[in-house]
Design an enzyme around this catalytic site. Structure first.
Site, PDB file in Angstrom:
ATOM      1  N   TYR A   3      -2.684  -0.979  10.492  1.00 33.41           N
ATOM      2  CA  TYR A   3      -2.614  -1.191   9.035  1.00 33.41           C
ATOM      3  C   TYR A   3      -1.275  -0.679   8.479  1.00 33.41           C
ATOM      4  O   TYR A   3      -0.582  -1.394   7.730  1.00 33.41           O
ATOM      5  CB  TYR A   3      -3.784  -0.469   8.366  1.00 33.41           C
ATOM      6  CG  TYR A   3      -3.889  -0.671   6.869  1.00 33.41           C
ATOM      7  CD1 TYR A   3      -4.528  -1.797   6.348  1.00 33.41           C
ATOM      8  CD2 TYR A   3      -3.369   0.261   5.976  1.00 33.41           C
ATOM      9  CE1 TYR A   3      -4.635  -1.979   4.968  1.00 33.41           C
ATOM     10  CE2 TYR A   3      -3.475   0.089   4.602  1.00 33.41           C
ATOM     11  CZ  TYR A   3      -4.111  -1.031   4.102  1.00 33.41           C
ATOM     12  OH  TYR A   3      -4.212  -1.208   2.736  1.00 33.41           O
TER      13      TYR A   3
ATOM     14  N   SER B 126       0.874  -1.184   0.000  1.00 35.15           N
ATOM     15  CA  SER B 126       0.000   0.000   0.000  1.00 35.15           C
ATOM     16  C   SER B 126       0.904   1.226   0.000  1.00 35.15           C
ATOM     17  O   SER B 126       2.065   1.145   0.418  1.00 35.15           O
ATOM     18  CB  SER B 126      -0.853   0.009   1.271  1.00 35.15           C
ATOM     19  OG  SER B 126      -1.423   1.286   1.490  1.00 35.15           O
TER      20      SER B 126
HETATM   21  P1  NAD Z   1     -11.358  -6.015  -0.306  1.00 35.28           P
HETATM   22  O1  NAD Z   1     -11.945  -5.874   1.060  1.00 35.28           O
HETATM   23  O2  NAD Z   1     -12.245  -5.840  -1.494  1.00 35.28           O
HETATM   24  O3  NAD Z   1     -10.655  -7.430  -0.441  1.00 35.28           O
HETATM   25  C1  NAD Z   1      -9.930  -8.018   0.593  1.00 35.28           C
HETATM   26  C2  NAD Z   1      -9.819  -9.500   0.340  1.00 35.28           C
HETATM   27  O4  NAD Z   1      -9.078 -10.114   1.403  1.00 35.28           O
HETATM   28  C3  NAD Z   1     -11.178 -10.208   0.278  1.00 35.28           C
HETATM   29  O5  NAD Z   1     -11.210 -11.093  -0.812  1.00 35.28           O
HETATM   30  C4  NAD Z   1     -11.214 -10.978   1.592  1.00 35.28           C
HETATM   31  O6  NAD Z   1     -11.974 -12.170   1.494  1.00 35.28           O
HETATM   32  C5  NAD Z   1      -9.754 -11.290   1.806  1.00 35.28           C
HETATM   33  N1  NAD Z   1      -9.445 -11.631   3.192  1.00 35.28           N
HETATM   34  C6  NAD Z   1      -9.722 -10.922   4.319  1.00 35.28           C
HETATM   35  N2  NAD Z   1      -9.314 -11.615   5.396  1.00 35.28           N
HETATM   36  C7  NAD Z   1      -8.766 -12.769   4.941  1.00 35.28           C
HETATM   37  C8  NAD Z   1      -8.161 -13.891   5.546  1.00 35.28           C
HETATM   38  N3  NAD Z   1      -8.036 -13.975   6.881  1.00 35.28           N
HETATM   39  N4  NAD Z   1      -7.727 -14.896   4.762  1.00 35.28           N
HETATM   40  C9  NAD Z   1      -7.863 -14.849   3.410  1.00 35.28           C
HETATM   41  N5  NAD Z   1      -8.409 -13.812   2.782  1.00 35.28           N
HETATM   42  C10 NAD Z   1      -8.853 -12.781   3.532  1.00 35.28           C
HETATM   43  O7  NAD Z   1     -10.144  -5.010  -0.344  1.00 35.28           O
HETATM   44  P2  NAD Z   1      -9.134  -4.583  -1.524  1.00 35.28           P
HETATM   45  O8  NAD Z   1      -9.161  -3.115  -1.590  1.00 35.28           O
HETATM   46  O9  NAD Z   1      -9.345  -5.375  -2.729  1.00 35.28           O
HETATM   47  O10 NAD Z   1      -7.748  -4.975  -0.839  1.00 35.28           O
HETATM   48  C11 NAD Z   1      -6.859  -5.944  -1.343  1.00 35.28           C
HETATM   49  C12 NAD Z   1      -5.447  -5.640  -0.876  1.00 35.28           C
HETATM   50  O11 NAD Z   1      -5.045  -4.380  -1.431  1.00 35.28           O
HETATM   51  C13 NAD Z   1      -5.288  -5.504   0.637  1.00 35.28           C
HETATM   52  O12 NAD Z   1      -4.053  -6.075   1.036  1.00 35.28           O
HETATM   53  C14 NAD Z   1      -5.264  -4.006   0.853  1.00 35.28           C
HETATM   54  O13 NAD Z   1      -4.557  -3.639   2.016  1.00 35.28           O
HETATM   55  C15 NAD Z   1      -4.543  -3.556  -0.403  1.00 35.28           C
HETATM   56  N6  NAD Z   1      -4.740  -2.148  -0.737  1.00 35.28           N
HETATM   57  C16 NAD Z   1      -5.972  -1.677  -1.123  1.00 35.28           C
HETATM   58  C17 NAD Z   1      -6.104  -0.333  -1.416  1.00 35.28           C
HETATM   59  C18 NAD Z   1      -7.408   0.264  -1.884  1.00 35.28           C
HETATM   60  O14 NAD Z   1      -7.462   1.492  -2.051  1.00 35.28           O
HETATM   61  N7  NAD Z   1      -8.460  -0.508  -2.104  1.00 35.28           N
HETATM   62  C19 NAD Z   1      -5.015   0.521  -1.318  1.00 35.28           C
HETATM   63  C20 NAD Z   1      -3.799   0.014  -0.911  1.00 35.28           C
HETATM   64  C21 NAD Z   1      -3.667  -1.330  -0.623  1.00 35.28           C
END
Ligand code: NAD
Length: 269
Positions: free
Chosen positions: A167, A154
């Protein structure tokens, strides 16, 4: 099917692929010819939808439910993948959660849960993948590398984030875990890198884009003046997983519309 697919014949595991960024990454890898394990932790029906979409595009995928923070579940997931697809070539460690609160109010349980899923989960999955890559080595007809790991980090691996200390600590941890793994495993032709998304429109940050007011506020942090789409990350994941990025080792690619460019200084500070 496209005969020039960049990941033809390779097998990929994408954790947390039932939603958001993971879903887009799974679909993008499959569209380039990889067989994909779509991991989820809850709502198998959402993971099934991803597999259906991949199959409708002519690809191959399977779902697997596992909590990435549990060693036995992660090991069972890799065994199930090896049984079905024989091996792993690409790991995208994407699962991540937020449990936000002011620092003084943060419970140990909320601190621990975020570290367990976001950081320990990536450790457990990377370790299983590395063990297989080391055992198997390079298979030249598939890739010039013995394996590729992409850590979903991130912008908060470098941008401090008040109200989200757990986080930000997990993502800062991913940065040096990724670099240390990359340094140790590069001599074995294992390539490890991170993607650091900025603000991508997914369920994790719904509060930040749901209303026009929230979106306008968010856009003050993004010089490129648009929120990111999960597909923006999918494209970079394909490139990092492919031999086109073969000399890219141990680095973080920021995919953030310029969020890390200190936008507060754009008007002379
Ligand atoms: P999201 O909530 O749509 O997806 C998160 C995923 O993680 C889901 O599929 C969920 O089932 C899975 N998950 C949660 N707990 C789990 C566990 N214990 N075991 C297995 N799977 C698990 O969120 P997203 O935005 O798609 O995030 C995906 C990644 O990208 C994360 O690591 C997040 O920190 C990172 N990220 C997202 C953003 C953003 O702006 N959306 C920015 C920076 C980083």
């Amino acid at each position: 099917m496209d005969n020039n697919q960049k990941l033809k014949g390779q097998s990929a595991l994408v954790t947390g692929a039932s939603s958001g960024i993971g879903k887009a990454v799974a679909i993008a890898l499959a569209n380039e010819g990889a067989r994909v394990v779509v991991n989820y932790s809850s709502h198998p029906e959402h993971a099934e939808e991803v597999v259906d979409e991949i199959k409708a595009n002519g690809g191959t995928a399977m779902i697997y439910g596992a909590d990435v923070s549990k060693e036995d579940e992660v090991q069972a997931m890799f065994q199930a993948m090896f049984k079905e697809y024989g091996t792993i070539d690409i790991l995208v460690s994407n699962s991540g959660i937020q449990k936000d609160s002011g620092f003084a109010e943060m419970s140990l349980a909320d601190w621990q849960k975020v570290i367990d899923v976001n950081l320990t989960g990536q450790f457990l999955c990377a370790r299983e993948a590395a063990r297989e890559f080391l055992k198997r080595g390079v298979v030249p007809e598939r890739s010039v590398a013995a394996g590729k790991i992409i850590c979903m980090s991130s912008v908060h691996e470098v941008i401090p984030w008040a109200g989200h200390v757990n986080y930000a600590a997990s993502k800062g941890g991913i940065m040096l875990m990724m670099k240390s793994m990359a340094q140790e495993l590069a001599p074995h032709k294992i390539r490890i890198n991170s993607i650091a998304p900025g603000a991508i429109q997914t369920p994790i940050n719904k509060d930040a884009w749901e209303t026009q007011e929230a979106l306008d506020k968010l856009l003050t942090l993004i010089p490129y003046k648009r929120i990111g789409k999960p597909e923006d990350i999918g494209k970079v994941a394909v490139w990092l997983a492919s031999d086109e990025s073969d000399y890219v080792v141990g680095t973080t690619i920021f995919v953030d519309g310029g969020m890390t460019l200190y936008p507060g200084f754009a008007s002379n500070g």
